[in-house]
Design a protein around this motif. Structure first.
Motif, PDB file in Angstrom:
ATOM      1  N   ALA A  46       6.020  64.643  30.419  1.00 26.83           N
ATOM      2  CA  ALA A  46       6.013  65.754  29.797  1.00 26.83           C
ATOM      3  C   ALA A  46       4.529  66.372  29.531  1.00 26.83           C
ATOM      4  CB  ALA A  46       6.870  65.618  28.334  1.00 26.83           C
ATOM      5  N   LEU A  47       3.801  65.246  28.696  1.00 27.25           N
ATOM      6  CA  LEU A  47       2.471  65.465  28.571  1.00 27.25           C
ATOM      7  C   LEU A  47       1.570  65.809  29.697  1.00 27.25           C
ATOM      8  CD1 LEU A  47       1.899  62.404  26.150  1.00 27.25           C
ATOM      9  CD2 LEU A  47       2.212  64.817  25.447  1.00 27.25           C
ATOM     10  N   ALA A  48       2.073  65.210  30.939  1.00 21.34           N
ATOM     11  CA  ALA A  48       1.282  65.534  32.186  1.00 21.34           C
ATOM     12  C   ALA A  48       1.600  67.197  32.413  1.00 21.34           C
ATOM     13  CB  ALA A  48       1.659  64.898  33.322  1.00 21.34           C
ATOM     14  N   GLN A  49       2.570  67.636  32.387  1.00 16.73           N
ATOM     15  CA  GLN A  49       3.078  68.885  32.515  1.00 16.73           C
ATOM     16  C   GLN A  49       2.291  69.842  31.798  1.00 16.73           C
ATOM     17  OE1 GLN A  49       7.392  69.518  32.451  1.00 16.73           O
ATOM     18  NE2 GLN A  49       7.057  71.908  33.004  1.00 16.73           N
ATOM     19  N   ALA A  50       2.211  69.394  30.546  1.00 14.08           N
ATOM     20  CA  ALA A  50       1.484  70.203  29.485  1.00 14.08           C
ATOM     21  C   ALA A  50      -0.164  70.470  30.117  1.00 14.08           C
ATOM     22  CB  ALA A  50       1.548  69.792  28.251  1.00 14.08           C
TER      23      ALA A  50
ATOM     24  N   ALA B  42       7.713  66.861  22.513  1.00 14.60           N
ATOM     25  CA  ALA B  42       7.378  68.141  21.277  1.00 14.60           C
ATOM     26  C   ALA B  42       5.883  68.139  21.428  1.00 14.60           C
ATOM     27  CB  ALA B  42       8.171  67.471  20.188  1.00 14.60           C
ATOM     28  N   VAL B  43       5.292  67.137  21.440  1.00 17.61           N
ATOM     29  CA  VAL B  43       3.587  67.118  21.288  1.00 17.61           C
ATOM     30  C   VAL B  43       3.100  67.980  22.649  1.00 17.61           C
ATOM     31  CG1 VAL B  43       1.724  65.702  21.221  1.00 17.61           C
ATOM     32  CG2 VAL B  43       3.665  64.951  20.138  1.00 17.61           C
ATOM     33  N   GLY B  44       3.841  67.890  23.811  1.00 17.58           N
ATOM     34  CA  GLY B  44       3.322  68.368  25.173  1.00 17.58           C
ATOM     35  C   GLY B  44       3.558  69.783  24.872  1.00 17.58           C
ATOM     36  N   LYS B  45       4.516  70.403  24.101  1.00 18.02           N
ATOM     37  CA  LYS B  45       4.919  71.730  23.862  1.00 18.02           C
ATOM     38  C   LYS B  45       3.895  72.253  23.013  1.00 18.02           C
ATOM     39  CE  LYS B  45       8.411  75.102  22.352  1.00 18.02           C
ATOM     40  NZ  LYS B  45       9.707  74.943  21.589  1.00 18.02           N
ATOM     41  N   LEU B  46       3.400  71.237  22.133  1.00 19.06           N
ATOM     42  CA  LEU B  46       2.394  71.915  21.112  1.00 19.06           C
ATOM     43  C   LEU B  46       1.164  72.089  21.618  1.00 19.06           C
ATOM     44  CD1 LEU B  46       1.421  72.245  18.023  1.00 19.06           C
ATOM     45  CD2 LEU B  46       0.859  69.548  17.998  1.00 19.06           C
ATOM     46  N   ILE B  47       0.795  71.280  22.796  1.00 15.60           N
ATOM     47  CA  ILE B  47      -0.613  71.447  23.644  1.00 15.60           C
ATOM     48  C   ILE B  47      -0.758  72.649  24.058  1.00 15.60           C
ATOM     49  CG2 ILE B  47      -1.582  70.707  25.690  1.00 15.60           C
ATOM     50  CD1 ILE B  47      -0.658  67.897  25.198  1.00 15.60           C
ATOM     51  N   ASN B  48       0.185  73.099  24.537  1.00 13.48           N
ATOM     52  CA  ASN B  48       0.028  74.727  24.969  1.00 13.48           C
ATOM     53  C   ASN B  48       0.431  75.592  24.077  1.00 13.48           C
ATOM     54  OD1 ASN B  48      -0.945  73.751  27.692  1.00 13.48           O
ATOM     55  ND2 ASN B  48       1.301  73.499  28.522  1.00 13.48           N
ATOM     56  N   HIS B  49       0.679  75.530  22.716  1.00 16.16           N
ATOM     57  CA  HIS B  49       0.940  76.501  21.830  1.00 16.16           C
ATOM     58  C   HIS B  49       0.159  76.230  20.565  1.00 16.16           C
ATOM     59  CE1 HIS B  49       4.791  76.981  24.080  1.00 16.16           C
ATOM     60  NE2 HIS B  49       4.783  78.256  23.727  1.00 16.16           N
ATOM     61  N   SER B  50      -1.131  75.848  20.899  1.00 15.44           N
ATOM     62  CA  SER B  50      -1.984  75.721  19.944  1.00 15.44           C
ATOM     63  C   SER B  50      -3.453  75.650  20.487  1.00 15.44           C
ATOM     64  CB  SER B  50      -1.853  74.269  19.216  1.00 15.44           C
ATOM     65  OG  SER B  50      -2.114  73.200  20.105  1.00 15.44           O
ATOM     66  N   LYS B  51      -4.477  75.281  19.590  1.00 11.44           N
ATOM     67  CA  LYS B  51      -5.970  75.230  20.100  1.00 11.44           C
ATOM     68  C   LYS B  51      -6.288  73.840  20.300  1.00 11.44           C
ATOM     69  CE  LYS B  51      -6.833  79.948  18.188  1.00 11.44           C
ATOM     70  NZ  LYS B  51      -7.790  80.696  17.245  1.00 11.44           N
ATOM     71  N   LEU B  52      -5.175  72.888  20.449  1.00 15.27           N
ATOM     72  CA  LEU B  52      -5.826  71.538  20.248  1.00 15.27           C
ATOM     73  C   LEU B  52      -6.923  71.207  21.338  1.00 15.27           C
ATOM     74  CD1 LEU B  52      -2.608  69.237  19.717  1.00 15.27           C
ATOM     75  CD2 LEU B  52      -4.347  69.696  18.127  1.00 15.27           C
ATOM     76  N   GLU B  53      -7.856  70.275  20.791  1.00 14.70           N
ATOM     77  CA  GLU B  53      -8.937  69.922  21.474  1.00 14.70           C
ATOM     78  C   GLU B  53      -8.676  68.559  21.852  1.00 14.70           C
ATOM     79  OE1 GLU B  53     -12.522  71.513  20.305  1.00 14.70           O
ATOM     80  OE2 GLU B  53     -12.006  73.342  20.453  1.00 14.70           O
ATOM     81  N   ILE B  54      -8.455  67.753  20.864  1.00 11.36           N
ATOM     82  CA  ILE B  54      -8.122  66.143  20.639  1.00 11.36           C
ATOM     83  C   ILE B  54      -6.960  65.971  20.155  1.00 11.36           C
ATOM     84  CG2 ILE B  54      -9.171  64.144  19.582  1.00 11.36           C
ATOM     85  CD1 ILE B  54     -11.989  65.872  19.006  1.00 11.36           C
TER      86      ILE B  54
END
Length: 420
Positions: free
Chosen positions: A283-287, A256-268
């Motif tokens: 999953a995180l790596a794919q993001a 779920a967090v991996g999906k968030l990485i590419n649907h937000s402006k997260l930097e950290i």
């Protein structure tokens, strides 16, 4: 009898203004020197409804802070004594709030008073309601969380929704659901972050459009709660830092967090000390492979192992934005080191890598050293307790220190930016 002992009429008027300030707050109509005298004499115990929006003088709020707290560091509050007072005052009320016992108006009445001054809230304690069902207390004798079956209805915490959505300037929110210094009164239900708590918080976060930093740590956040939070943070307009460290997040939560990485402006992103294995890491790596905003990722104290480590390494062969990655204590070994030697040879963005407390081995260390041969970007490389060998670690640090010196020299030689 002497005229010298008779106060000036101006002085008598100022004394009267100070004495009756709560009933008749006169300040703006006074001359600057008279305002100063009134402010210096005003009591710090005046109602906030009177002083909050009328007094902007920092010296007055400095007195208020100094009389209430022994340690006062305004550098964490934008160098503003007034902001520090209202943020800490509100935090203290939230830490002591007992659901179904404390009057909610204690918080609600503060909103119009402090909403213009609160930019950050750090609440490291939430008290549960007072226990009313003694039968449950007698029946629940186990000291394990799985056996302690208090009804969730009885342990919901204060709902922050009304408050944080009414603070237009709120940019940072740091929360921990638990009880500090409970001592001999320890019970498992003091540390329950219920699904209803999570639902209330998630709905509120979606409405906090100016929120930049959100930290929810040490609160037993599991996969289900993580997915609920993520659903409400997708496409958030301002969020740049998310910290869910020291929780119970597993692979589904990591996806779920991996999906968030590419649907937000997260930097950290900080997921330190969770229960993420190789599927979550993949999953995180794919993001990461597709992401163009994240600059820092902390996965320390998980268990991604080599399958997860290699997946992250392959993502970093194409990623051009991540600057810092922490993979300490993840049961990594030589295969991960082998792939990261390619990363070091190709990636020109990474400046910090942490592989501490893993099992990279002597051959893994040599391959990392080979990968660093032409790397000019890496300025921090932590290999403590990674079993790479003392000599290899020394040579790696020599290269990293040379990169650091070159980067420092380059920043000194760079001309200052011209003002347009």
């Amino acid at each position: 009898w002497s005229l010298a002992t008779v106060p000036h009429l101006t002085e008598l008027c100022l004394q009267n203004i100070v004495h009756n300030f709560e009933q008749n707050p006169i300040l703006d109509s006074l001359l600057p020197e008279h305002q100063r005298k009134v402010l210096d004499r005003l009591s710090t115990g005046l109602p906030l409804a009177v002083t909050a929006n009328l007094i902007s003088d920092e010296d007055y709020w400095k007195r208020c802070c100094a009389e209430r707290w022994q340690v006062c560091d305004i550098s964490n509050y934008g160098d503003s004594w007034k902001r520090m007072f209202f943020e800490r005052h509100l935090e203290n009320i939230l830490k002591c709030f007992i659901p179904n016992t404390t009057d909610p108006n204690q918080v609600l009445d503060l909103i119009p008073i402090c909403k213009d001054y609160v930019r950050k809230l750090e609440v490291d304690q939430f008290l549960p309601p007072l226990k009313v069902d003694q039968k449950e207390e007698r029946d629940d004798l186990s000291d394990t969380g799985s056996d302690f079956q208090l009804s969730e209805v009885s342990v919901h915490h204060y709902d922050l929704g009304v408050l944080i959505t009414a603070l237009p300037h709120l940019e940072e929110l740091h929360l921990t659901y638990g009880v500090k210094d409970c001592g001999m009164n320890f019970e498992w239900n003091l540390f329950n972050f219920t699904y209803q708590d999570c639902w209330n918080l998630a709905v509120a976060l979606k409405k906090c459009h100016n929120l930049k930093v959100f930290k929810l740590t040490r609160s037993k956040v599991d996969d289900e709660k993580t997915r609920l939070l993520v659903r409400n943070l997708l496409d958030h307009p301002c969020l740049v830092e998310l910290n869910l460290s020291h929780n119970l997040i597993r692979d589904k939560g990591a996806r779920a967090v991996g999906k968030l990485i590419n649907h937000s402006k997260l930097e950290i992103l900080n997921l330190c000390n969770n229960q993420i294995h190789h599927l979550g890491a993949q999953a995180l790596a794919q993001a990461l492979a597709e992401n163009s905003t994240l600059t820092s990722l902390n996965l320390r104290l998980n268990c991604v192992e080599d399958k997860g480590g290699e997946a992250i390494g392959r993502a970093l062969l194409t990623n051009t934005t991540l600057k810092s990655i922490h993979l300490g204590s993840n049961n990594l070994s030589e295969p991960t080191a082998t792939l990261f030697s390619q990363v070091l040879a190709q990636n020109a963005t990474l400046t910090s890598i942490n592989f501490s407390c893993n099992h990279l081995g002597l051959d893994g260390g040599k391959q990392l050293l080979d990968g660093l041969a032409d790397n000019k970007a890496l300025t921090e490389f932590d290999l403590r307790l990674a079993e790479v060998g003392q000599q290899t670690e020394y040579h790696i640090h020599q290269i990293v220190w040379a990169n650091r010196d070159a980067a420092r020299l380059g920043s000194l030689q760079q001309p200052p930016a011209t003002l347009l």
